[in-house]
Design an enzyme around this catalytic site. Structure first.
Site, PDB file in Angstrom:
ATOM      1  N   GLU A   1      65.241  89.774 -16.506  1.00  0.00           N
ATOM      2  CA  GLU A   1      66.068  88.601 -16.813  1.00  0.00           C
ATOM      3  C   GLU A   1      65.633  87.938 -18.118  1.00  0.00           C
ATOM      4  O   GLU A   1      65.974  86.785 -18.375  1.00  0.00           O
ATOM      5  CB  GLU A   1      65.993  87.581 -15.663  1.00  0.00           C
ATOM      6  CG  GLU A   1      64.644  86.903 -15.472  1.00  0.00           C
ATOM      7  CD  GLU A   1      63.689  87.696 -14.603  1.00  0.00           C
ATOM      8  OE1 GLU A   1      62.708  87.104 -14.128  1.00  0.00           O
ATOM      9  OE2 GLU A   1      63.906  88.901 -14.391  1.00  0.00           O
TER      10      GLU A   1
ATOM     11  N   ASP B   1      64.092  83.281 -20.917  1.00  0.00           N
ATOM     12  CA  ASP B   1      63.938  83.761 -19.538  1.00  0.00           C
ATOM     13  C   ASP B   1      64.775  82.882 -18.601  1.00  0.00           C
ATOM     14  O   ASP B   1      64.650  81.649 -18.624  1.00  0.00           O
ATOM     15  CB  ASP B   1      62.468  83.723 -19.112  1.00  0.00           C
ATOM     16  CG  ASP B   1      62.242  84.422 -17.785  1.00  0.00           C
ATOM     17  OD1 ASP B   1      62.064  85.648 -17.799  1.00  0.00           O
ATOM     18  OD2 ASP B   1      62.273  83.742 -16.746  1.00  0.00           O
ATOM     19  N   ILE B   2      65.646  83.507 -17.811  1.00  0.00           N
ATOM     20  CA  ILE B   2      66.502  82.758 -16.887  1.00  0.00           C
ATOM     21  C   ILE B   2      65.635  82.117 -15.813  1.00  0.00           C
ATOM     22  O   ILE B   2      64.802  82.791 -15.190  1.00  0.00           O
ATOM     23  CB  ILE B   2      67.559  83.686 -16.258  1.00  0.00           C
ATOM     24  CG1 ILE B   2      68.444  84.290 -17.353  1.00  0.00           C
ATOM     25  CG2 ILE B   2      68.402  82.942 -15.243  1.00  0.00           C
ATOM     26  CD1 ILE B   2      69.465  85.288 -16.830  1.00  0.00           C
TER      27      ILE B   2
ATOM     28  N   ASP C   1      73.574  90.231 -11.305  1.00  0.00           N
ATOM     29  CA  ASP C   1      74.082  90.982 -12.457  1.00  0.00           C
ATOM     30  C   ASP C   1      75.148  90.180 -13.209  1.00  0.00           C
ATOM     31  O   ASP C   1      75.217  90.207 -14.440  1.00  0.00           O
ATOM     32  CB  ASP C   1      74.669  92.318 -12.003  1.00  0.00           C
ATOM     33  CG  ASP C   1      73.587  93.291 -11.558  1.00  0.00           C
ATOM     34  OD1 ASP C   1      72.405  93.020 -11.841  1.00  0.00           O
ATOM     35  OD2 ASP C   1      73.931  94.300 -10.922  1.00  0.00           O
TER      36      ASP C   1
ATOM     37  N   HIS D   1      72.166  90.736  -5.425  1.00  0.00           N
ATOM     38  CA  HIS D   1      71.954  91.361  -6.727  1.00  0.00           C
ATOM     39  C   HIS D   1      73.239  91.481  -7.542  1.00  0.00           C
ATOM     40  O   HIS D   1      73.200  91.482  -8.772  1.00  0.00           O
ATOM     41  CB  HIS D   1      71.333  92.753  -6.540  1.00  0.00           C
ATOM     42  CG  HIS D   1      69.911  92.696  -6.085  1.00  0.00           C
ATOM     43  ND1 HIS D   1      68.851  92.468  -6.947  1.00  0.00           N
ATOM     44  CD2 HIS D   1      69.349  92.816  -4.835  1.00  0.00           C
ATOM     45  CE1 HIS D   1      67.724  92.462  -6.279  1.00  0.00           C
ATOM     46  NE2 HIS D   1      67.994  92.676  -5.002  1.00  0.00           N
TER      47      HIS D   1
ATOM     48  N   ASN E   1      68.930  85.987  -7.031  1.00  0.00           N
ATOM     49  CA  ASN E   1      69.126  87.300  -6.395  1.00  0.00           C
ATOM     50  C   ASN E   1      68.989  87.209  -4.882  1.00  0.00           C
ATOM     51  O   ASN E   1      69.767  87.791  -4.133  1.00  0.00           O
ATOM     52  CB  ASN E   1      68.116  88.304  -6.952  1.00  0.00           C
ATOM     53  CG  ASN E   1      68.609  88.971  -8.225  1.00  0.00           C
ATOM     54  OD1 ASN E   1      69.814  89.046  -8.469  1.00  0.00           O
ATOM     55  ND2 ASN E   1      67.697  89.449  -9.043  1.00  0.00           N
TER      56      ASN E   1
END
Length: 513
Positions: free
Chosen positions: A434, A390-391, A407, A403, A398
């Site tokens: 994520e 998980d980031i 991405d 956003h 974001n």
């Protein structure tokens, strides 16, 4: 002589033969065109179904799961000692700060209510004292729990109007029960349906259509147009036909295809509605090239037949000369168009197959591919290890850089992982939002941690275009011990959560938790 000439004439047999060939060719062309149109329609059903699946799993379910997880943790916190009473009754000012801190963690929650079993309550953000607020009784609200039952699940209300704002909302709530089994009160998260629906505007559908989320009765819960919330968009009769977990069906009344994915808790359906005329136009366009090819071939056959009829005597002489000389090299090449069409269709089918199992943004395998691959391992009882990645602070990325940058971060973190894992034939999956998943087979148990660490260091040391942007991730890693899959994934997810608590940017084994 006339009789012999008539018997020797082959004009009529040739024309009859060409008429049969033309009829057969036309019949085959019609059958192939209709078959291809049906295949194209089925392909678009699969594409639209995958879009609905991804919209449900990668967006809606990820948000609900995050809120549900925080609700469970928070309810456990308030259940200990006398924290709920302290928050609501003894020190509401400090309690309001606690609730606001909790609310800031969830951008899709508009407000939080905390009430004790007697109906004393605290709401964040704070409600201004008005005549309306003085008459508020939380015991009359749909989220208030008067008598709790032992359950590990949270609950969702149906659509209703918020008492203070008058806006339609849905509340996620859970009873606060002490370790001794006493009901202390209720913790409720009031969802911001408008902001959740606004995110749907940024979704790009494969085919022009309308997508939204409805309750079991067909009333809209989430929609890109806020004004559509709480309106009846799907008839109850049509909702009753949606009996499986996901699928599609055609409604003759609206002349539209409905692609759906159903949740159990809450009892919601993600709907993607596409006009039947739209799909018909698309499939008609797809088969136009093939139709033109068949038409051209028919014209050639007709012209060739007419030419043979006109030059039958010359043809006869050519046949005689061909017998003498052996020159029979001239043959029509009508199969070229069909060959090109088949190759094009095969390439398109391969592209569709990749779209069904790969995430378009990151290039990783998608959640559906993960479920299929892990089911094969479970069915064959093959040992494996699972990592959930998980980031860290992705929401902050974001919010700070937008956003589009988010991405880019997702794409590059995935690229670093693929560069590390693919040489070892290890698949990387986009698990949701994520979060990524990695499955290691038994022969890679010993090197699984070092491969993850190589990936983590590559991400940590990467230089980003955005100034002051630092990206890391945390991960949980565990080996399957033949326990139920849900229990195993939960233990790996718990290791990931513990890694986050210990400071992030680290990998933690389930055996270390």
């Amino acid at each position: 002589m006339a009789l012999h000439s008539r018997k020797l004439s082959f004009t009529r047999p040739i024309m009859v033969s060409f008429a049969g060939i033309l009829f057969s060719f036309t019949l085959i062309a019609v059958i192939i065109t209709l078959s291809q149109r049906r295949d194209f329609l089925e392909d678009y059903h699969n594409i639209n179904g995958n879009f609905t699946h991804n919209l449900a799993v990668n967006y809606t379910e990820s948000i609900l799961r995050e809120n549900d997880y925080i609700l469970g943790r928070s309810a456990t916190y308030f259940a200990r000692n006398d924290r709920l009473n302290q928050t609501v009754n003894v020190n509401p000012a400090e309690g309001l700060q606690v609730l606001m801190h909790l609310q800031n963690l969830m951008p899709t929650v508009s407000s939080i209510s905390l009430a004790d079993a007697l109906g004393h309550h605290l709401r964040a953000p704070e409600v201004l004292p008005t005549e309306n607020s003085k008459t508020f009784d939380p015991r009359l609200r749909p989220w208030f729990v008067g008598q709790a039952e032992a359950s590990t699940f949270s609950h969702y209300t149906h659509l209703y109007k918020d008492y203070f704002t008058g806006k339609p909302t849905v509340t996620l709530y859970k009873p606060v029960i002490s370790p001794e089994g006493r009901l202390k009160g209720t913790l409720a998260f009031h969802l911001d349906l408008a902001s959740m629906g606004y995110t749907l505007r940024q979704m790009v559908a494969p085919v022009q259509g309308e997508f939204y989320v409805v309750e079991r009765g067909g009333e809209v819960v989430l929609h890109p147009d806020v004004g559509a919330i709480s309106k009846q968009y799907v008839s109850e009769a049509l909702m009753d036909k949606m009996t499986s977990g996901e699928g599609h069906l055609y409604d003759k009344k609206t002349k539209s295809w409905y692609y759906y994915y159903s949740f159990t808790n809450p009892d919601w359906f993600v709907i993607y509605r596409v006009s039947g005329q739209t799909l018909s136009d698309i499939t008609r366009h797809e088969t136009t090239i093939v139709g033109w090819g068949f038409t051209l071939a028919s014209i050639i056959i007709i012209l060739f037949g007419l030419y043979l009829r006109h030059a039958s005597r010359t043809v006869l002489m050519n046949i005689i000369n061909a017998i003498k000389t052996g020159d029979v090299s001239q043959t029509p090449r009508l199969e070229a168009t069909l060959s090109h069409t088949i190759q094009s269709n095969k390439a398109r089918e391969m592209a569709y197959a990749r779209q069904a199992t790969h995430d378009a943004l990151t290039g990783c395998k998608n959640r559906r591919a993960f479920d299929e691959d892990i089911a094969v391992l479970l069915d064959s009882h093959q040992p494996f290890a699972l990592a959930l990645v998980d980031i860290d602070n992705f929401k902050s990325i974001n919010d700070t850089w937008g956003h589009l940058s988010g991405d880019i971060v997702l794409r590059n973190v995935a690229r670093e992982g693929l560069q590390v894992m693919q040489p070892h034939h290890v698949s990387v999956y986009r698990y949701g939002g994520e979060e990524f998943a990695v499955i290691f087979t038994a022969e890679l148990f010993d090197s699984s941690f070092s491969l993850l660490e190589t990936w983590r260091l590559a991400v940590e040391n990467r230089v980003w275009r955005e100034e002051n942007l630092n990206v890391t991730f945390s991960a949980g890693l565990g080996e399957w011990r033949y326990e139920p899959l849900e229990q195993f994934v939960g233990s790996v997810d718990n290791a990931l959560y513990t890694a986050k608590q210990q400071g992030k940017n680290r990998i933690l084994r389930t055996s270390e938790v």
